[in-house]
Design an enzyme around this catalytic site. Structure first.
Site, PDB file in Angstrom:
ATOM      1  N   ASP A   1       8.570  31.613  40.767  1.00  0.00           N
ATOM      2  CA  ASP A   1       8.984  31.949  42.120  1.00  0.00           C
ATOM      3  C   ASP A   1       8.584  33.394  42.399  1.00  0.00           C
ATOM      4  OD1 ASP A   1      10.352  32.665  44.431  1.00  0.00           O
ATOM      5  OD2 ASP A   1      12.229  31.701  43.846  1.00  0.00           O
TER       6      ASP A   1
ATOM      7  N   ASP B   1       4.687  27.913  53.502  1.00  0.00           N
ATOM      8  CA  ASP B   1       5.253  26.682  54.058  1.00  0.00           C
ATOM      9  C   ASP B   1       6.067  27.019  55.311  1.00  0.00           C
ATOM     10  OD1 ASP B   1       6.731  24.309  54.574  1.00  0.00           O
ATOM     11  OD2 ASP B   1       6.550  23.729  52.465  1.00  0.00           O
TER      12      ASP B   1
ATOM     13  N   LYS C   1      11.518  21.956  60.406  1.00  0.00           N
ATOM     14  CA  LYS C   1      12.830  21.563  60.924  1.00  0.00           C
ATOM     15  C   LYS C   1      13.777  22.758  60.941  1.00  0.00           C
ATOM     16  CE  LYS C   1      12.400  16.751  59.371  1.00  0.00           C
ATOM     17  NZ  LYS C   1      12.956  15.681  58.518  1.00  0.00           N
TER      18      LYS C   1
ATOM     19  N   ASP D   1      -0.625  29.421  60.608  1.00  0.00           N
ATOM     20  CA  ASP D   1      -1.219  28.673  61.724  1.00  0.00           C
ATOM     21  C   ASP D   1      -0.136  27.976  62.543  1.00  0.00           C
ATOM     22  OD1 ASP D   1      -0.645  27.003  59.553  1.00  0.00           O
ATOM     23  OD2 ASP D   1      -2.147  25.520  60.122  1.00  0.00           O
TER      24      ASP D   1
ATOM     25  N   THR E   1      -9.482  29.158  53.732  1.00  0.00           N
ATOM     26  CA  THR E   1      -9.025  28.189  52.740  1.00  0.00           C
ATOM     27  C   THR E   1      -8.837  26.820  53.394  1.00  0.00           C
ATOM     28  OG1 THR E   1      -6.684  28.618  53.151  1.00  0.00           O
ATOM     29  CG2 THR E   1      -7.799  30.044  51.551  1.00  0.00           C
TER      30      THR E   1
ATOM     31  N   GLU F   1      -6.119  26.937  56.078  1.00  0.00           N
ATOM     32  CA  GLU F   1      -6.545  27.474  57.362  1.00  0.00           C
ATOM     33  C   GLU F   1      -7.455  26.489  58.085  1.00  0.00           C
ATOM     34  OE1 GLU F   1      -8.758  31.365  59.339  1.00  0.00           O
ATOM     35  OE2 GLU F   1      -8.125  31.396  57.234  1.00  0.00           O
TER      36      GLU F   1
END
Length: 234
Positions: free
Chosen positions: A120, A143, A147, A179, A214, A217
């Site tokens: 992590d 990420d 929601k 994005d 990447t 993207e």
């Protein structure tokens, strides 16, 4: 270490998966040289709260530290390490096959100034880095956790921003990209509110020319989404 970040709620999904033949070969060849093993905490990808590491000793030299959290299969970190040969580059990724792919990519490009950690990265920032030691931090396409009830899992939070500010050297930089428009706006709101960080462009940053496109993207571009870049200095 005087600061810690508690990550019961993590910003990633822990995925399992078997390595393919190429990944396994790269893992066998380069793991011992380029993967840094840290003492684990309670979770598989967590780090023991008393973990310590001498990064200069790991690399065998003193050099500016550049850190990527969420390096995926290594497209960005390989290109950026190649462009910064005099820096020590540390990449955090929780998906082992992706780390193996990164090892293979580094080898193919002849890049040897990267060390990978399967852990992590947010917790690692608080645990195995002293204050004012990181020259640049990169968090590209984290990420978005779409929601609303999952927004607490987003990496960029007031707590994490304060931690980043404490770990950057004076005038150190944090580069971000996403994005997803709502996450981009949320990032700006959080980072603009942090007294220790200054937006270098008073708005969205121009696309960093050294950051390669990447698959994440390209996926966003193909779906018609705009790419948002941000750059903040301590």
């Amino acid at each position: 270490m005087s600061e810690r970040i508690h990550r019961d709620v993590v910003s990633y999904v822990r995925r399992s998966g078997r390595m393919n033949a190429a990944q396994q070969r790269a893992w066998d060849l380069y793991h011992d040289d380029w993967v840094v093993e840290l003492p684990a905490g309670e979770r598989v990808t967590s780090i023991a709260t008393d973990a310590q590491i001498d990064w200069a000793g790991v690399f065998g030299r003193e050099a500016p530290l550049l850190v990527e959290i969420g390096s995926g299969t290594g497209h960005a970190v390989t290109a950026l390490a190649e462009a910064h040969p005099h820096a020590n580059v540390i990449a955090f990724e929780v998906y082992t096959p992706a780390v193996a792919s990164t090892l293979g990519r580094l080898a193919r490009h002849g890049v040897s100034n990267v060390r990978l950690v399967i852990a992590d990265g947010a917790q690692a920032l608080a645990t195995v880095f002293e204050p004012a030691t990181i020259s640049e931090l990169w968090t590209f396409f984290p990420d978005p956790w779409h929601k609303v009830r999952h927004h607490k899992r987003r990496l960029v939070s007031p707590e994490f921003a304060a931690l980043v500010g404490s770990r950057l050297v004076p005038a150190g930089r944090w580069r971000l990209a996403t994005d997803w428009a709502d996450y981009a706006e949320a990032m700006r709101e959080v980072l603009d509110a942090d007294a220790g960080l200054t937006n270098e462009h008073d708005g969205w940053a121009p696309r960093w020319e050294l950051r390669p496109v990447t698959k994440y993207e390209q996926r966003g571009r193909s779906a018609g989404r705009e790419i948002y870049d941000l750059s903040y200095r301590r």
